[in-house]
Design a protein around this motif. Structure first.
Motif, PDB file in Angstrom:
ATOM      1  N   LEU A  56      35.883  28.358  29.375  1.00  0.00           N
ATOM      2  CA  LEU A  56      34.588  29.020  29.159  1.00  0.00           C
ATOM      3  C   LEU A  56      34.321  30.077  30.224  1.00  0.00           C
ATOM      4  O   LEU A  56      33.844  31.167  29.939  1.00  0.00           O
ATOM      5  CB  LEU A  56      33.456  27.987  29.159  1.00  0.00           C
ATOM      6  N   TRP A  60      33.679  33.937  29.186  1.00  0.00           N
ATOM      7  CA  TRP A  60      32.402  34.609  29.425  1.00  0.00           C
ATOM      8  C   TRP A  60      32.096  34.686  30.926  1.00  0.00           C
ATOM      9  O   TRP A  60      32.431  35.643  31.585  1.00  0.00           O
ATOM     10  CB  TRP A  60      31.273  33.882  28.680  1.00  0.00           C
ATOM     11  N   GLU A  63      28.600  30.625  34.537  1.00  0.00           N
ATOM     12  CA  GLU A  63      27.280  30.078  34.218  1.00  0.00           C
ATOM     13  C   GLU A  63      27.293  29.287  32.901  1.00  0.00           C
ATOM     14  O   GLU A  63      26.575  28.305  32.746  1.00  0.00           O
ATOM     15  CB  GLU A  63      26.226  31.193  34.124  1.00  0.00           C
ATOM     16  N   TYR A  64      28.143  29.726  31.960  1.00  0.00           N
ATOM     17  CA  TYR A  64      28.193  29.055  30.653  1.00  0.00           C
ATOM     18  C   TYR A  64      28.712  27.626  30.772  1.00  0.00           C
ATOM     19  O   TYR A  64      28.292  26.736  30.027  1.00  0.00           O
ATOM     20  CB  TYR A  64      29.067  29.858  29.685  1.00  0.00           C
ATOM     21  N   SER A  65      29.640  27.397  31.697  1.00  0.00           N
ATOM     22  CA  SER A  65      30.160  26.034  31.873  1.00  0.00           C
ATOM     23  C   SER A  65      29.073  25.098  32.387  1.00  0.00           C
ATOM     24  O   SER A  65      29.021  23.917  32.006  1.00  0.00           O
ATOM     25  CB  SER A  65      31.365  26.043  32.836  1.00  0.00           C
ATOM     26  N   MET A  67      25.883  25.509  31.684  1.00  0.00           N
ATOM     27  CA  MET A  67      24.991  25.307  30.539  1.00  0.00           C
ATOM     28  C   MET A  67      25.515  24.193  29.636  1.00  0.00           C
ATOM     29  O   MET A  67      24.756  23.345  29.162  1.00  0.00           O
ATOM     30  CB  MET A  67      24.854  26.608  29.745  1.00  0.00           C
TER      31      MET A  67
END
Length: 296
Positions: A56, A60, A63-65, A67
């Motif tokens: 992830l 991207w 931060e997405y991990s 989330m």
């Protein structure tokens, strides 16, 4: 740093509670096996989520991990709230009755064994990828495969360790602890042979993965009446071992090179074996003192 401290603060409490719940209504003979299932959950999470989070982050951003982690945590919270039955405290234990275990020699020695064992493992495991890359010449793709192999074997190792612990806590702990010495020697012998290194990594994953399970079981076996408190301390001192092992491993890399890391792990592995021997000596001495008949 503050965000990192919060989960580190909560982790020992969460794992100790999970272990206590798992064995709360179980047969005494199955306690260790049920604890192994809890630790297998941790192992499965490491196998699946670490590569997923890395993917992830590369796709991207990191931060997405986080989330995704938040979403998984909410799902877990909902599962705990709705799926687990209420478990009210039947007998409240005083702080004094819990803290007294800190004065018991066998518990102190068991705590030291836990600390030394985890330190021994993590002086090398913390730099698993760098070790395979620089000492064994594996590229990033190969290292990711090795991490997956390591984790998959670890899931089965936890299950097997749980079965073994039901028969003998001391012998099982000593058996898996032997890996801190054996794996270091095998890594040296395997040299640059990739096939031999893969076999050693499989052995490494098998002997390393139940380390937290063995450490916790070994510690609480000396204080069976303080399961929850003993488990929380086991996790805390295990994390302290992770900190020291990682720190020492980093210093070795800076001063000597990553190829030397496994040899320093042997030192702490030997210290852990000494603690097992010392506790066994104390327990045998106590049994003899109780078996002596009073003079008439």
């Amino acid at each position: 740093m503050l965000v990192r401290i919060l989960p580190a603060f909560l982790q020992p409490v969460y794992i100790a509670t999970a272990l206590a719940v798992a064995v709360s209504k179980a047969d005494k003979k199955r306690e260790n096996e049920l604890m192994s299932i809890v630790f297998s959950g941790v192992a499965i999470a490491m196998v699946t989520t670490v590569p997923f989070a890395t993917w992830l982050a590369s796709l991207w951003s990191w931060e997405y991990s986080f989330m995704v982690q938040a979403i998984v945590s909410i799902v877990a919270l909902a599962g705990i709230y709705y799926a687990l039955p209420p478990m009210p405290v039947k007998e409240k234990k005083s702080y004094g009755s819990q803290l007294k275990i800190l004065k018991q020699p066998t518990f102190i020695i068991s705590t030291a064994m836990n600390f030394f064992m985890i330190t021994a493992w993590f002086s090398t495991y913390s730099y698993f990828a760098e070790f395979l890359n620089k000492a064994k010449g594996m590229d990033a793709t190969m290292v990711s495969y090795m991490l997956f192999l390591f984790g998959i074997i670890g899931v089965f190792a936890n299950w097997i360790a749980g079965k073994m612990l039901n028969k003998s806590v001391t012998k099982t702990t000593a058996f898996f602890l032997s890996g801190t010495i054996l794996v270091s020697i095998l890594l040296y012998i395997s040299d640059g042979n990739n096939v031999a290194t893969i076999v050693v990594i499989g052995i490494w994953g098998f002997l390393y993965s139940p380390s937290f399970l063995n450490a916790s079981t070994y510690m609480i076996s000396s204080v069976p009446d303080s399961l929850e408190f003993g488990n929380s301390l086991a996790t805390s001192f295990g994390n302290l071992g992770v900190t020291l092992g990682t720190t020492i491993g980093g210093l070795i890399i800076i001063t000597k090179g990553v190829s030397y890391n496994p040899w320093f792990g042997i030192v702490f592995g030997v210290l852990a074996f000494v603690m097992i021997g010392l506790r066994r000596f104390l327990e045998q001495s106590e049994r003899k003192s109780f078996s002596v008949k009073p003079l008439e």
